[in-house]
Enzyme design. Sequence first.
Site, PDB file in Angstrom:
ATOM      1  N   GLU A   1       8.100 -27.211  -2.445  1.00  0.00           N
ATOM      2  CA  GLU A   1       7.787 -26.353  -3.595  1.00  0.00           C
ATOM      3  C   GLU A   1       8.650 -26.735  -4.784  1.00  0.00           C
ATOM      4  O   GLU A   1       9.840 -26.978  -4.629  1.00  0.00           O
ATOM      5  CB  GLU A   1       8.049 -24.864  -3.298  1.00  0.00           C
ATOM      6  CG  GLU A   1       6.986 -24.182  -2.503  1.00  0.00           C
ATOM      7  CD  GLU A   1       7.281 -22.697  -2.292  1.00  0.00           C
ATOM      8  OE1 GLU A   1       7.853 -22.042  -3.185  1.00  0.00           O
ATOM      9  OE2 GLU A   1       6.938 -22.200  -1.202  1.00  0.00           O
TER      10      GLU A   1
ATOM     11  N   HIS B   1       0.837  -1.212   0.000  1.00  0.00           N
ATOM     12  CA  HIS B   1       0.000   0.000   0.000  1.00  0.00           C
ATOM     13  C   HIS B   1       0.866   1.255   0.000  1.00  0.00           C
ATOM     14  O   HIS B   1       0.548   2.241  -0.659  1.00  0.00           O
ATOM     15  CB  HIS B   1      -0.926   0.006   1.222  1.00  0.00           C
ATOM     16  CG  HIS B   1      -1.975  -1.074   1.170  1.00  0.00           C
ATOM     17  ND1 HIS B   1      -2.610  -1.571   2.283  1.00  0.00           N
ATOM     18  CD2 HIS B   1      -2.496  -1.762   0.122  1.00  0.00           C
ATOM     19  CE1 HIS B   1      -3.468  -2.515   1.933  1.00  0.00           C
ATOM     20  NE2 HIS B   1      -3.411  -2.653   0.616  1.00  0.00           N
TER      21      HIS B   1
ATOM     22  N   ASP C   1      -4.555  -7.478  -1.887  1.00  0.00           N
ATOM     23  CA  ASP C   1      -5.819  -7.107  -1.207  1.00  0.00           C
ATOM     24  C   ASP C   1      -6.933  -8.126  -1.495  1.00  0.00           C
ATOM     25  O   ASP C   1      -7.667  -8.509  -0.602  1.00  0.00           O
ATOM     26  CB  ASP C   1      -6.306  -5.726  -1.658  1.00  0.00           C
ATOM     27  CG  ASP C   1      -5.496  -4.606  -1.025  1.00  0.00           C
ATOM     28  OD1 ASP C   1      -4.502  -4.920  -0.326  1.00  0.00           O
ATOM     29  OD2 ASP C   1      -5.838  -3.426  -1.228  1.00  0.00           O
TER      30      ASP C   1
ATOM     31  N   ASN D   1      12.458 -26.505  -1.058  1.00  0.00           N
ATOM     32  CA  ASN D   1      11.902 -25.774  -2.200  1.00  0.00           C
ATOM     33  C   ASN D   1      12.990 -25.673  -3.259  1.00  0.00           C
ATOM     34  O   ASN D   1      14.089 -25.180  -2.975  1.00  0.00           O
ATOM     35  CB  ASN D   1      11.479 -24.357  -1.799  1.00  0.00           C
ATOM     36  CG  ASN D   1      10.342 -24.345  -0.787  1.00  0.00           C
ATOM     37  OD1 ASN D   1       9.819 -25.396  -0.419  1.00  0.00           O
ATOM     38  ND2 ASN D   1       9.945 -23.163  -0.347  1.00  0.00           N
TER      39      ASN D   1
ATOM     40  N   ARG E   1      -0.608 -27.992   0.871  1.00  0.00           N
ATOM     41  CA  ARG E   1       0.246 -27.136   1.676  1.00  0.00           C
ATOM     42  C   ARG E   1      -0.246 -25.706   1.547  1.00  0.00           C
ATOM     43  O   ARG E   1      -0.261 -25.150   0.444  1.00  0.00           O
ATOM     44  CB  ARG E   1       1.707 -27.242   1.208  1.00  0.00           C
ATOM     45  CG  ARG E   1       2.595 -26.279   1.958  1.00  0.00           C
ATOM     46  CD  ARG E   1       4.061 -26.319   1.557  1.00  0.00           C
ATOM     47  NE  ARG E   1       4.741 -25.296   2.335  1.00  0.00           N
ATOM     48  CZ  ARG E   1       5.580 -24.390   1.845  1.00  0.00           C
ATOM     49  NH1 ARG E   1       5.903 -24.401   0.570  1.00  0.00           N
ATOM     50  NH2 ARG E   1       6.117 -23.484   2.623  1.00  0.00           N
TER      51      ARG E   1
ATOM     52  N   HIS F   1       4.548 -17.720   6.211  1.00  0.00           N
ATOM     53  CA  HIS F   1       4.971 -17.540   4.824  1.00  0.00           C
ATOM     54  C   HIS F   1       5.038 -16.029   4.565  1.00  0.00           C
ATOM     55  O   HIS F   1       4.298 -15.488   3.758  1.00  0.00           O
ATOM     56  CB  HIS F   1       4.012 -18.255   3.868  1.00  0.00           C
ATOM     57  CG  HIS F   1       4.601 -18.560   2.516  1.00  0.00           C
ATOM     58  ND1 HIS F   1       4.651 -19.837   1.993  1.00  0.00           N
ATOM     59  CD2 HIS F   1       5.159 -17.756   1.583  1.00  0.00           C
ATOM     60  CE1 HIS F   1       5.207 -19.794   0.793  1.00  0.00           C
ATOM     61  NE2 HIS F   1       5.521 -18.538   0.515  1.00  0.00           N
TER      62      HIS F   1
ATOM     63  N   ASN G   1       8.626 -20.698   5.992  1.00  0.00           N
ATOM     64  CA  ASN G   1       8.915 -20.867   4.580  1.00  0.00           C
ATOM     65  C   ASN G   1      10.082 -19.977   4.174  1.00  0.00           C
ATOM     66  O   ASN G   1      10.013 -18.753   4.316  1.00  0.00           O
ATOM     67  CB  ASN G   1       7.721 -20.484   3.714  1.00  0.00           C
ATOM     68  CG  ASN G   1       8.040 -20.652   2.236  1.00  0.00           C
ATOM     69  OD1 ASN G   1       8.250 -21.773   1.774  1.00  0.00           O
ATOM     70  ND2 ASN G   1       8.137 -19.555   1.497  1.00  0.00           N
ATOM     71  N   GLU G   2      11.134 -20.596   3.698  1.00  0.00           N
ATOM     72  CA  GLU G   2      12.275 -19.905   3.098  1.00  0.00           C
ATOM     73  C   GLU G   2      12.803 -18.726   3.897  1.00  0.00           C
ATOM     74  O   GLU G   2      12.737 -17.578   3.430  1.00  0.00           O
ATOM     75  CB  GLU G   2      11.905 -19.417   1.687  1.00  0.00           C
ATOM     76  CG  GLU G   2      11.586 -20.526   0.729  1.00  0.00           C
ATOM     77  CD  GLU G   2      11.425 -20.032  -0.699  1.00  0.00           C
ATOM     78  OE1 GLU G   2      11.559 -18.827  -0.935  1.00  0.00           O
ATOM     79  OE2 GLU G   2      11.173 -20.873  -1.571  1.00  0.00           O
TER      80      GLU G   2
ATOM     81  N   TYR H   1      13.730 -24.791  -7.499  1.00  0.00           N
ATOM     82  CA  TYR H   1      13.201 -24.318  -8.787  1.00  0.00           C
ATOM     83  C   TYR H   1      14.215 -24.343  -9.926  1.00  0.00           C
ATOM     84  O   TYR H   1      13.878 -24.641 -11.053  1.00  0.00           O
ATOM     85  CB  TYR H   1      12.708 -22.872  -8.657  1.00  0.00           C
ATOM     86  CG  TYR H   1      11.437 -22.713  -7.852  1.00  0.00           C
ATOM     87  CD1 TYR H   1      10.192 -22.707  -8.474  1.00  0.00           C
ATOM     88  CD2 TYR H   1      11.468 -22.577  -6.477  1.00  0.00           C
ATOM     89  CE1 TYR H   1       9.015 -22.557  -7.756  1.00  0.00           C
ATOM     90  CE2 TYR H   1      10.297 -22.431  -5.738  1.00  0.00           C
ATOM     91  CZ  TYR H   1       9.067 -22.423  -6.389  1.00  0.00           C
ATOM     92  OH  TYR H   1       7.909 -22.281  -5.671  1.00  0.00           O
TER      93      TYR H   1
HETATM   94  C1  PNW Z   1       9.202 -19.144  -3.513  1.00  0.00           C
HETATM   95  N1  PNW Z   1      14.998 -18.289  -6.166  1.00  0.00           N
HETATM   96  O1  PNW Z   1      10.111 -18.134  -3.555  1.00  0.00           O
HETATM   97  C2  PNW Z   1       8.128 -18.739  -2.521  1.00  0.00           C
HETATM   98  O2  PNW Z   1       8.080 -19.600  -1.409  1.00  0.00           O
HETATM   99  C3  PNW Z   1       6.772 -18.575  -3.098  1.00  0.00           C
HETATM  100  O3  PNW Z   1       5.981 -17.779  -2.247  1.00  0.00           O
HETATM  101  C4  PNW Z   1       6.873 -18.003  -4.492  1.00  0.00           C
HETATM  102  O4  PNW Z   1       5.646 -17.647  -5.026  1.00  0.00           O
HETATM  103  C5  PNW Z   1       7.570 -19.045  -5.349  1.00  0.00           C
HETATM  104  O5  PNW Z   1       8.821 -19.414  -4.813  1.00  0.00           O
HETATM  105  C6  PNW Z   1       7.755 -18.619  -6.801  1.00  0.00           C
HETATM  106  O6  PNW Z   1       8.623 -17.521  -6.885  1.00  0.00           O
HETATM  107  C7  PNW Z   1      11.296 -18.232  -4.242  1.00  0.00           C
HETATM  108  O7  PNW Z   1      15.472 -17.232  -6.617  1.00  0.00           O
HETATM  109  C8  PNW Z   1      11.816 -17.073  -4.757  1.00  0.00           C
HETATM  110  O8  PNW Z   1      15.614 -19.368  -6.335  1.00  0.00           O
HETATM  111  C9  PNW Z   1      13.043 -17.082  -5.400  1.00  0.00           C
HETATM  112  C10 PNW Z   1      13.736 -18.270  -5.527  1.00  0.00           C
HETATM  113  C11 PNW Z   1      13.215 -19.434  -5.016  1.00  0.00           C
HETATM  114  C12 PNW Z   1      12.002 -19.412  -4.378  1.00  0.00           C
END
Ligand code: PNW
Length: 512
Positions: A413, A75, A88, A344, A113, A158, A202-203, A346
């Site tokens: 994740e 905001h 929001d 998690n 989750r 989170h 979380n993270e 990616y």
């Molecule tokens: C996660 N990286 O964040 C979060 O837990 C989620 O809330 C988010 O929506 C999801 O990944 C997608 O982005 C990350 O840079 C953000 O490796 C960045 C990274 C990994 C996870």
Amino acid sequence: MASSKMALKLCLIFCIISTSTSYSYEDTQTSLFIAQARQCFPKHFLFGVATASYQTEGAWNTSGKSESIWDRYTHKFPDRVFDHNNGDTADDSYHLFRKDVKLMKDIGVQFYRFSVSWTRLLPSGFSNIVNPAGVRFYTELIDELHKFDIQPLVTMYHWDLPQTLQELGGWTNPLIADYFVDYARMLFKTFGHKVKSWITFNEPLTFCREGYGGDDAPGGRSSGLETYMCGHNVLRAHGMVYRMFEKEFKNNTGATVGISLDLAWMEPATTSVEDRNAAETARQFVFGWFANPIFSKKGDYPKVMRQRIDEISHRQHFPRSRLPKFTKEEIEFIKGSADFLGLNHYTTYLASKSSVRPNMEPSFDADMGVALTQKPDWPKTNSTWLKVVPWGFRKTLNWVKNTFDNPIVVITENGVSTEPGLRDTKRVKYIDSYLRSLLAAMKDGCNVLGYTHWSLLDNFEWMRGYSERFGLYEVDYTSPNKTRSPRLSATFYSKIVRSKCIPAQKKLIFKP
Ligand code: PNW
């Protein structure tokens, strides 16, 4: 052309008879892809989907919910968010949760989750006032899940800290560990008979690094100082919650408690000793920071963090290290304070020794001293940081296995962003290739119990607003009821979840 016909014939025979081994073969000259075989997970393996409160619930100030740091931040600084948007209303899952559970039932997942919003349950931030509407909402959600045999996996935090607590210093205030214990106790007491698996945080890497020294809420600009104060208090809070849980709830509820940590694979940029060391340093800074105190035999911060930050702090004329020290007692109660490791994952980075020497300015990145890049030819997605590198998943899991004595791992994740639209073939391929890599890791002996796809739905992707879509279901943000529509990947994932097998790719694909 003749050779491609030949390959086609060969493949037809080959692909049909190959049931146990997987083949990945790409003939770039003929542009023929030979698909992979059907591969199965063990029968007891669990599949789920994930979301988080601020990213999906909306109803930011409904029925007694107070302001979180993400409400305040978006905001106050709308320009900092890519599309000037906020959470929001988000997916309005606060009102549409029954629809969401129906979608999960359609996919066939065994667990969901999600995270609970601290400000919806405890509007003052403290456990002196419990918001009955908040309790009702999560009770109804959990009951709805049980109705369809979907187990709740609940994340306590989170990223949406009560603004009231931010005003008291947020995660840099050591007392926050006590406030978090009070919050967790309230959760165990209220939902403990219905929730068998919990995740404290979380993270922490992301919210400590980006929240106190990057772009995320609360907008702290003190990298290398507040970053470590945050991490320190998160680790203390986690350990304290786990010991309280053991003492007061574990036996009665038979529940388990873990933590979700993120690790992108850090591959050495070259085979040089320097780059191999840089990659290991990066893994220890981004993951070992939280994993070593909890999951290693000795506990405490990783050696390389201690050494580097102590030394650089000294060079910067700090009288003491910017990385706080645990007491002996803290080391002991944090060590072993998890029933499972939530992972998690990616993407992958290439690591090399950074040529930038740390100056007088404290900085997490300078402390780490590693330059991270990605290969330009790794397949792109709709997120600049996320390149598709499935083999990194297997390496990540093997490294975790070897570094932390093969802990019980739940993938909490994994997912990818795609362009809007329902034909998300890129997500289908991502899921296919990452799950194959996960299976390979399990065959290597990694102790993985379950996999969670991020995300069930498109949602508010933090500083990228609604511009990056991670959902198996597309959300139409222009429609009043935030219509959800299944993407191709929802059908594909459902097939895997229901059969516990990754289907063979029978189709032969020719590059145009
Ligand atoms: C996660 N990286 O964040 C979060 O837990 C989620 O809330 C988010 O929506 C999801 O990944 C997608 O982005 C990350 O840079 C953000 O490796 C960045 C990274 C990994 C996870």
